[in-house]
Structures are given as structure tokens and as C-alpha cells.
Design a protein around this motif. Structure first.
Motif, PDB file in Angstrom:
ATOM      1  N   ARG A 103       0.488  11.598  32.236  1.00 15.93           N
ATOM      2  CA  ARG A 103       1.219  11.185  30.926  1.00 15.93           C
ATOM      3  C   ARG A 103       2.602  10.738  31.738  1.00 15.93           C
ATOM      4  O   ARG A 103       3.026   9.777  31.246  1.00 15.93           O
ATOM      5  CB  ARG A 103       1.321  11.994  29.964  1.00 15.93           C
ATOM      6  N   VAL A 104       3.223  11.877  32.492  1.00 14.45           N
ATOM      7  CA  VAL A 104       4.628  11.487  32.766  1.00 14.45           C
ATOM      8  C   VAL A 104       4.567  10.634  34.121  1.00 14.45           C
ATOM      9  O   VAL A 104       5.469   9.663  33.755  1.00 14.45           O
ATOM     10  CB  VAL A 104       5.118  12.844  33.468  1.00 14.45           C
ATOM     11  N   LEU A 105       3.792  10.555  34.823  1.00 19.82           N
ATOM     12  CA  LEU A 105       3.658   9.638  35.949  1.00 19.82           C
ATOM     13  C   LEU A 105       3.247   8.263  35.453  1.00 19.82           C
ATOM     14  O   LEU A 105       3.816   7.334  36.150  1.00 19.82           O
ATOM     15  CB  LEU A 105       2.957  10.087  37.189  1.00 19.82           C
ATOM     16  N   SER A 106       2.397   8.268  34.705  1.00 21.25           N
ATOM     17  CA  SER A 106       2.051   6.810  34.529  1.00 21.25           C
ATOM     18  C   SER A 106       3.129   6.076  33.484  1.00 21.25           C
ATOM     19  O   SER A 106       3.268   4.760  33.763  1.00 21.25           O
ATOM     20  CB  SER A 106       0.772   6.744  33.424  1.00 21.25           C
ATOM     21  N   ALA A 107       3.846   6.687  32.880  1.00 17.20           N
ATOM     22  CA  ALA A 107       5.092   6.136  32.003  1.00 17.20           C
ATOM     23  C   ALA A 107       6.367   5.808  33.139  1.00 17.20           C
ATOM     24  O   ALA A 107       6.976   4.760  32.956  1.00 17.20           O
ATOM     25  CB  ALA A 107       5.756   7.043  31.293  1.00 17.20           C
ATOM     26  N   ALA A 108       6.345   6.391  34.426  1.00 15.00           N
ATOM     27  CA  ALA A 108       7.469   6.004  35.226  1.00 15.00           C
ATOM     28  C   ALA A 108       6.770   4.559  36.104  1.00 15.00           C
ATOM     29  O   ALA A 108       7.662   4.309  36.805  1.00 15.00           O
ATOM     30  CB  ALA A 108       7.527   7.030  36.382  1.00 15.00           C
ATOM     31  N   LEU A 109       5.676   4.171  36.055  1.00 10.49           N
ATOM     32  CA  LEU A 109       5.376   3.091  36.877  1.00 10.49           C
ATOM     33  C   LEU A 109       5.732   1.741  36.030  1.00 10.49           C
ATOM     34  O   LEU A 109       5.762   1.669  34.995  1.00 10.49           O
ATOM     35  CB  LEU A 109       3.795   2.946  36.657  1.00 10.49           C
ATOM     36  N   ARG A 110       6.086   0.635  36.871  1.00  9.39           N
ATOM     37  CA  ARG A 110       6.299  -0.767  36.178  1.00  9.39           C
ATOM     38  C   ARG A 110       5.119  -1.159  35.750  1.00  9.39           C
ATOM     39  O   ARG A 110       3.880  -0.970  36.263  1.00  9.39           O
ATOM     40  CB  ARG A 110       6.812  -1.718  37.205  1.00  9.39           C
ATOM     41  N   PRO A 111       4.959  -2.048  34.957  1.00 11.09           N
ATOM     42  CA  PRO A 111       3.697  -2.803  34.618  1.00 11.09           C
ATOM     43  C   PRO A 111       3.085  -3.537  35.848  1.00 11.09           C
ATOM     44  O   PRO A 111       3.857  -4.328  36.446  1.00 11.09           O
ATOM     45  CB  PRO A 111       4.165  -3.979  33.364  1.00 11.09           C
ATOM     46  N   GLY A 112       1.789  -3.382  36.118  1.00 13.81           N
ATOM     47  CA  GLY A 112       1.123  -4.021  37.303  1.00 13.81           C
ATOM     48  C   GLY A 112       1.518  -2.777  38.329  1.00 13.81           C
ATOM     49  O   GLY A 112       0.708  -3.027  39.491  1.00 13.81           O
ATOM     50  N   GLY A 113       2.256  -1.937  38.141  1.00  9.93           N
ATOM     51  CA  GLY A 113       2.349  -0.929  39.293  1.00  9.93           C
ATOM     52  C   GLY A 113       0.809   0.048  39.527  1.00  9.93           C
ATOM     53  O   GLY A 113       0.153  -0.053  38.698  1.00  9.93           O
ATOM     54  N   VAL A 114       1.106   0.484  40.622  1.00  5.83           N
ATOM     55  CA  VAL A 114      -0.115   1.577  41.286  1.00  5.83           C
ATOM     56  C   VAL A 114       0.014   2.874  41.294  1.00  5.83           C
ATOM     57  O   VAL A 114       1.154   3.200  41.694  1.00  5.83           O
ATOM     58  CB  VAL A 114      -0.605   0.692  42.593  1.00  5.83           C
ATOM     59  N   PHE A 115      -0.816   3.694  40.740  1.00 11.25           N
ATOM     60  CA  PHE A 115      -0.718   5.282  40.990  1.00 11.25           C
ATOM     61  C   PHE A 115      -1.993   5.629  41.727  1.00 11.25           C
ATOM     62  O   PHE A 115      -3.164   5.108  41.526  1.00 11.25           O
ATOM     63  CB  PHE A 115      -0.906   5.863  39.651  1.00 11.25           C
TER      64      PHE A 115
END
Length: 213
Positions: A103-115
Motif C-alpha cells: 500500500r505504501v510503496l504503490s502510492a509512492a510510484l508515479r503513474p506508469g512507474g514500475v515496482f
């Protein structure tokens, strides 16, 4: 003698998941900084975060100037930035409650960013016994090959970093690969989770371009 570093082996796999060039990348659980140094060649800025002050001090000896080392707990402390092009993690997710970490890390990605993350699954012999058997055999075979490379001076053969002795170890990870996939799918639409041969799983997710950060 024939032992070798599975984490270092899978760093190349993670690098292949990332855009060819990034402006800013977050390395979660950076440890002694080996992967952060690699990421620094692909990104203008790398924020490398670890809870351990010992690991941060060891990382200072090997990372270049474009790596920002931060002692912090990503689930408690404010992240150094937001809208990351990529967030990566090598064997850190199984140290955290997975639902909260995603939840925390996905929120820190820009749209189109990769985790992209590699972590340890709990043993699941009912579903993964064949993989476990293959891994035990392949570990020894690969270890022999990598040892020969070290002896011949071709490369370091994924030799274990002596600084790793200070890293925290989880002897019994909380979730199997199947359980990780279930938790991730509930939070990250389109996420991919698969078991890797050498006692790791790979989690890959690209944030939808239309989703707000």
C-alpha cells in the motif's frame, strides 16, 4: 567454497524490469549498497533506504554521489520523495507486513512507474517441492561454475559480500508464493508474482498510467 549470493544473482533480473533510464528510483532495504550502486548507473537519483544504521554506514563506502542514503523505516517514516519512476527491493518485503508495504510503496510510484521486488517465500512443499529439489541441485552446479570463474579471474562469480553478515535474516518467511500473489492481487491490479528457482519470488507491477499518484 561453492556457496554464492542468490541476491546478487537476481539483481540483473530486477534491472531488466526497469525503464532504460530513470529520473528517480527508490531502493527499499538497500543493505550494504551493492544494488544501489548498480541502480545509480540507470537513474539520475537513487534514494536508498534501510532501517539499519550499520547497513547505511557500510553502504556509504561503496555508493556514488547520486545515491541518497537514508536510515528509515518505509512503513513508519516519510519517504524521501514521491512519484518515483521505479521502486525496487531485494529481499526486504518478507521483513514487513506485505499488505501495508504494498500500500505504501504503490502510492509512492508515479503513474506508469514500475515496482519490482525479489523476496523470500515461506516453504510450500505441497506446491513447490519440484522447484525445491531442482534448486538444491542447481545451487551446487552453479556454485561450481561460479567458483571456477573466480579462480580464473573472470569475475567475482557472485561471491558473497562479507558485509552481508550484518544483515538481518528471517529464517521462516511468513507467506508462501501463492499467499504473496493473493495479497498482491487484492491491492495491485495486474500484478505478476512468480516463484524463482533459487528460494526467491519475483513481484512485478506497473502502476496504471491513468491512476492518480
Amino acid at each position: 567454497m561453492f556457496d554464492w549470493d542468490h541476491n546478487a544473482y537476481y539483481q540483473r533480473l530486477l534491472l531488466r524490469q526497469l525503464p532504460s533510464r530513470c529520473q528517480r528510483v527508490l531502493d527499499v532495504g538497500c543493505g550494504a549498497g551493492l544494488f544501489a550502486a548498480e541502480l545509480a548507473q540507470r537513474s539520475t537519483q537513487v534514494d536508498a533506504v534501510d532501517r539499519s544504521s550499520v547497513m547505511i554506514e557500510q553502504a556509504r563506502r561503496r555508493v556514488p554521489a547520486n545515491v541518497n542514503l537514508v536510515q528509515a523505516d518505509v512503513l513508519v517514516d516519510k519517504l524521501p520523495s514521491r512519484d518515483y519512476d521505479a521502486i525496487v527491493s531485494v529481499t526486504a518485503l518478507h521483513h514487513m507486513p506485505l499488505h501495508e508495504a504494498l500500500r505504501v510503496l504503490s502510492a509512492a510510484l508515479r503513474p506508469g512507474g514500475v515496482f519490482a521486488a525479489v523476496a523470500l517465500p515461506r516453504s510450500d512443499p505441497r506446491r513447490e517441492l519440484a522447484v525445491e529439489i531442482a534448486a538444491a541441485a542447481a545451487h551446487r552446479l552453479f556454485g561450481l561454475v561460479f567458483f571456477a570463474k573466480r579462480v580464473l579471474g573472470r569475475d567475482n562469480g557472485f561471491a558473497k559480500d562479507p558485509d552481508r553478515s550484518s544483515m538481518p535474516v528471517v529464517m521462516n518467511p511468513p507467506l508462501t508464493t501463492r499467499q504473496v500473489a493473493d495479497v498482491a492481487a487484492a491491492l495491485l491490479p495486474g500484478v505478476r508474482v512468480r516463484r524463482l528457482l533459487f528460494w526467491r519470488y519475483l513481484l512485478i507491477w506497473q502502476k496504471p498510467a491513468a491512476q492518480n499518484a
